[in-house]
Design a protein around this motif. Structure first.
Motif, PDB file in Angstrom:
ATOM      1  N   GLY A 135       0.812  -1.213   0.000  1.00 55.73           N
ATOM      2  CA  GLY A 135       0.000   0.000   0.000  1.00 55.73           C
ATOM      3  C   GLY A 135       0.841   1.256   0.000  1.00 55.73           C
ATOM      4  O   GLY A 135       0.470   2.258  -0.626  1.00 55.73           O
ATOM      5  N   ALA A 136       1.973   1.207   0.694  1.00 59.82           N
ATOM      6  CA  ALA A 136       2.854   2.381   0.766  1.00 59.82           C
ATOM      7  C   ALA A 136       3.365   2.793  -0.609  1.00 59.82           C
ATOM      8  O   ALA A 136       3.619   3.980  -0.855  1.00 59.82           O
ATOM      9  CB  ALA A 136       4.038   2.092   1.692  1.00 59.82           C
ATOM     10  N   LYS A 137       3.498   1.816  -1.513  1.00 61.17           N
ATOM     11  CA  LYS A 137       3.986   2.117  -2.862  1.00 61.17           C
ATOM     12  C   LYS A 137       2.945   2.866  -3.695  1.00 61.17           C
ATOM     13  O   LYS A 137       3.285   3.466  -4.701  1.00 61.17           O
ATOM     14  CB  LYS A 137       4.354   0.823  -3.593  1.00 61.17           C
ATOM     15  N   HIS A 138       1.685   2.833  -3.262  1.00 63.25           N
ATOM     16  CA  HIS A 138       0.606   3.319  -4.122  1.00 63.25           C
ATOM     17  C   HIS A 138      -0.161   4.504  -3.548  1.00 63.25           C
ATOM     18  O   HIS A 138      -1.221   4.850  -4.061  1.00 63.25           O
ATOM     19  CB  HIS A 138      -0.367   2.170  -4.419  1.00 63.25           C
ATOM     20  N   VAL A 139       0.357   5.114  -2.494  1.00 68.52           N
ATOM     21  CA  VAL A 139      -0.276   6.325  -1.947  1.00 68.52           C
ATOM     22  C   VAL A 139       0.796   7.391  -1.771  1.00 68.52           C
ATOM     23  O   VAL A 139       1.998   7.104  -1.806  1.00 68.52           O
ATOM     24  CB  VAL A 139      -0.977   6.052  -0.592  1.00 68.52           C
ATOM     25  N   SER A 140       0.364   8.617  -1.585  1.00 68.04           N
ATOM     26  CA  SER A 140       1.315   9.704  -1.339  1.00 68.04           C
ATOM     27  C   SER A 140       1.928   9.552   0.043  1.00 68.04           C
ATOM     28  O   SER A 140       1.391   8.854   0.911  1.00 68.04           O
ATOM     29  CB  SER A 140       0.595  11.054  -1.435  1.00 68.04           C
ATOM     30  N   ALA A 141       3.055  10.229   0.249  1.00 74.44           N
ATOM     31  CA  ALA A 141       3.718  10.183   1.552  1.00 74.44           C
ATOM     32  C   ALA A 141       2.820  10.755   2.644  1.00 74.44           C
ATOM     33  O   ALA A 141       2.812  10.259   3.776  1.00 74.44           O
ATOM     34  CB  ALA A 141       5.039  10.951   1.490  1.00 74.44           C
ATOM     35  N   ALA A 142       2.059  11.796   2.307  1.00 78.85           N
ATOM     36  CA  ALA A 142       1.157  12.397   3.291  1.00 78.85           C
ATOM     37  C   ALA A 142       0.068  11.412   3.702  1.00 78.85           C
ATOM     38  O   ALA A 142      -0.253  11.267   4.891  1.00 78.85           O
ATOM     39  CB  ALA A 142       0.539  13.665   2.730  1.00 78.85           C
ATOM     40  N   SER A 143      -0.527  10.716   2.732  1.00 75.19           N
ATOM     41  CA  SER A 143      -1.551   9.718   3.039  1.00 75.19           C
ATOM     42  C   SER A 143      -0.962   8.564   3.844  1.00 75.19           C
ATOM     43  O   SER A 143      -1.593   8.061   4.777  1.00 75.19           O
ATOM     44  CB  SER A 143      -2.176   9.173   1.753  1.00 75.19           C
ATOM     45  N   LEU A 144       0.246   8.163   3.494  1.00 78.89           N
ATOM     46  CA  LEU A 144       0.921   7.097   4.228  1.00 78.89           C
ATOM     47  C   LEU A 144       1.144   7.512   5.677  1.00 78.89           C
ATOM     48  O   LEU A 144       0.936   6.718   6.603  1.00 78.89           O
ATOM     49  CB  LEU A 144       2.249   6.762   3.557  1.00 78.89           C
ATOM     50  N   ALA A 145       1.570   8.749   5.872  1.00 78.97           N
ATOM     51  CA  ALA A 145       1.811   9.247   7.231  1.00 78.97           C
ATOM     52  C   ALA A 145       0.528   9.208   8.052  1.00 78.97           C
ATOM     53  O   ALA A 145       0.523   8.743   9.197  1.00 78.97           O
ATOM     54  CB  ALA A 145       2.358  10.675   7.170  1.00 78.97           C
ATOM     55  N   ILE A 146      -0.560   9.687   7.479  1.00 76.33           N
ATOM     56  CA  ILE A 146      -1.830   9.717   8.208  1.00 76.33           C
ATOM     57  C   ILE A 146      -2.312   8.304   8.524  1.00 76.33           C
ATOM     58  O   ILE A 146      -2.791   8.018   9.627  1.00 76.33           O
ATOM     59  CB  ILE A 146      -2.889  10.473   7.389  1.00 76.33           C
ATOM     60  N   MET A 147      -2.156   7.365   7.584  1.00 80.48           N
ATOM     61  CA  MET A 147      -2.629   6.005   7.800  1.00 80.48           C
ATOM     62  C   MET A 147      -1.826   5.286   8.877  1.00 80.48           C
ATOM     63  O   MET A 147      -2.296   4.292   9.443  1.00 80.48           O
ATOM     64  CB  MET A 147      -2.579   5.209   6.492  1.00 80.48           C
ATOM     65  N   ASN A 148      -0.629   5.775   9.189  1.00 81.15           N
ATOM     66  CA  ASN A 148       0.139   5.188  10.280  1.00 81.15           C
ATOM     67  C   ASN A 148      -0.566   5.334  11.619  1.00 81.15           C
ATOM     68  O   ASN A 148      -0.214   4.660  12.587  1.00 81.15           O
ATOM     69  CB  ASN A 148       1.531   5.814  10.350  1.00 81.15           C
ATOM     70  N   ASN A 149      -1.532   6.243  11.683  1.00 80.90           N
ATOM     71  CA  ASN A 149      -2.306   6.420  12.912  1.00 80.90           C
ATOM     72  C   ASN A 149      -3.707   5.842  12.809  1.00 80.90           C
ATOM     73  O   ASN A 149      -4.524   6.039  13.707  1.00 80.90           O
ATOM     74  CB  ASN A 149      -2.411   7.916  13.268  1.00 80.90           C
ATOM     75  N   GLY A 150      -3.989   5.122  11.735  1.00 82.90           N
ATOM     76  CA  GLY A 150      -5.330   4.614  11.527  1.00 82.90           C
ATOM     77  C   GLY A 150      -5.787   3.634  12.594  1.00 82.90           C
ATOM     78  O   GLY A 150      -6.976   3.539  12.901  1.00 82.90           O
ATOM     79  N   TYR A 151      -4.840   2.877  13.170  1.00 82.64           N
ATOM     80  CA  TYR A 151      -5.205   1.856  14.147  1.00 82.64           C
ATOM     81  C   TYR A 151      -5.228   2.383  15.578  1.00 82.64           C
ATOM     82  O   TYR A 151      -5.726   1.707  16.481  1.00 82.64           O
ATOM     83  CB  TYR A 151      -4.202   0.693  14.091  1.00 82.64           C
ATOM     84  N   VAL A 152      -4.721   3.588  15.806  1.00 81.44           N
ATOM     85  CA  VAL A 152      -4.552   4.082  17.175  1.00 81.44           C
ATOM     86  C   VAL A 152      -5.868   4.186  17.944  1.00 81.44           C
ATOM     87  O   VAL A 152      -5.977   3.673  19.069  1.00 81.44           O
ATOM     88  CB  VAL A 152      -3.794   5.426  17.182  1.00 81.44           C
TER      89      VAL A 152
END
Length: 284
Positions: free
Chosen positions: A227-244
């Motif tokens: 998934g990281a290969k297919h989204v922007s860095a900003a979206s990747l950063a935000i999704m790192n908190n998706g499970y919190v």
């Protein structure tokens, strides 16, 4: 994006499982077993797809993103409750954006302002009159895990290797799991020594480790890096908190932890504001 959302839900259960079931085991043993299982799961996949080329670069990246990260991450549970481990992984998006800015050579000095704010929020979370030093140690250990995971995913995102197909991505992950399992194995023997044979793992703990290794780690990291290969860095950063949020809720309900809600709300709010601030800086 769907892959990242799915993995976020998958990982939310890991915090309570580790804190509630596995903290009496050596952290390096838990990390090694998880990563060894991940490698065992993906090696047949790579062999079946005939994508078994060895990449020392990816092996080294696996050491950092999975090996160093997992050992530090699981060690932090010796000092922090599960819900606080979940909250303090919220720093990972900041590190993702910083590493992305460094790779693109677009780093702005104004980044330090949201970082300072996030540190203030973390200070509120980890400060306790009775165990401030213990929680501070846990916080620092966890930041090693956050940095390692952030660096690994952003480096993999920008690296050309792995962009072509799921088959090649499977081979890449097998290389990374091998490096991580090898590193964590060395660290396990270094920590436990001759006492390794005396460690007892119950059948209940074994099933939890099997789930964490095959599903949460093996499948989870495979989908996350894809998934990281297919989204922007900003979206990747935000999704790192998706499970919190879900991880915190599960820690309170399913696993019975009791936090100081006032400090949790204030500290988390400051960190979230700092993340949004940093995201705005990156957008500029």
């Amino acid at each position: 994006m769907f892959a990242l959302l799915f993995v976020s839900l998958l990982w939310a259960f890991s915090f309570g499982i580790i804190k509630g079931e596995l903290t009496d085991l050596p952290p390096t043993l838990v990390a090694h077993l998880r990563l060894l299982i991940s490698f065992i799961v993906f090696l047949p996949v790579a062999l079946w797809l005939r994508k078994t080329s060895i990449s020392f670069k990816l092996i080294g990246l696996g050491v950092i993103q999975f090996g160093v990260m997992y050992i530090a991450y699981i060690f932090s549970y010796q000092y922090l409750p599960g819900y606080l481990v979940a909250v303090l992984t919220i720093f990972t998006p900041l590190y993702v954006m910083i590493f992305d800015a460094m790779i693109k050579k677009r780093f702005n000095g104004q980044w330090f302002l949201p970082i300072i704010l996030s540190i203030l929020g973390a200070g509120i979370l980890v400060y306790q009159e009775n165990n401030a030093q213990q929680w501070l140690i846990g916080f620092l250990i966890l930041q090693v895990a956050n940095l390692a995971f952030a660096f690994g995913q952003i480096y993999y995102k920008h690296d050309d290797n792995g962009q072509a197909s799921l088959a090649l991505h499977s081979s890449n992950m097998a290389n990374m799991y091998f490096g991580a399992a090898l590193f964590s194995g060395i660290m396990m023997f270094w920590q436990t020594g001759e006492s390794l044979t005396d460690i007892k793992i119950t059948s209940r703990q074994f099933y939890f480790v099997l789930y964490l290794g095959a599903i949460a780690s093996g499948l989870g990291f495979f989908l996350w890096n894809w998934g990281a290969k297919h989204v922007s860095a900003a979206s990747l950063a935000i999704m790192n908190n998706g499970y919190v949020p879900l991880a915190i809720i599960l820690s309170f309900t399913l696993f019975g932890e009791r936090p100081d809600f006032a400090k949790l709300l204030l500290g988390t709010t400051l960190i979230v504001v700092s993340l949004l601030w940093a995201h705005k800086q990156q957008a500029k």
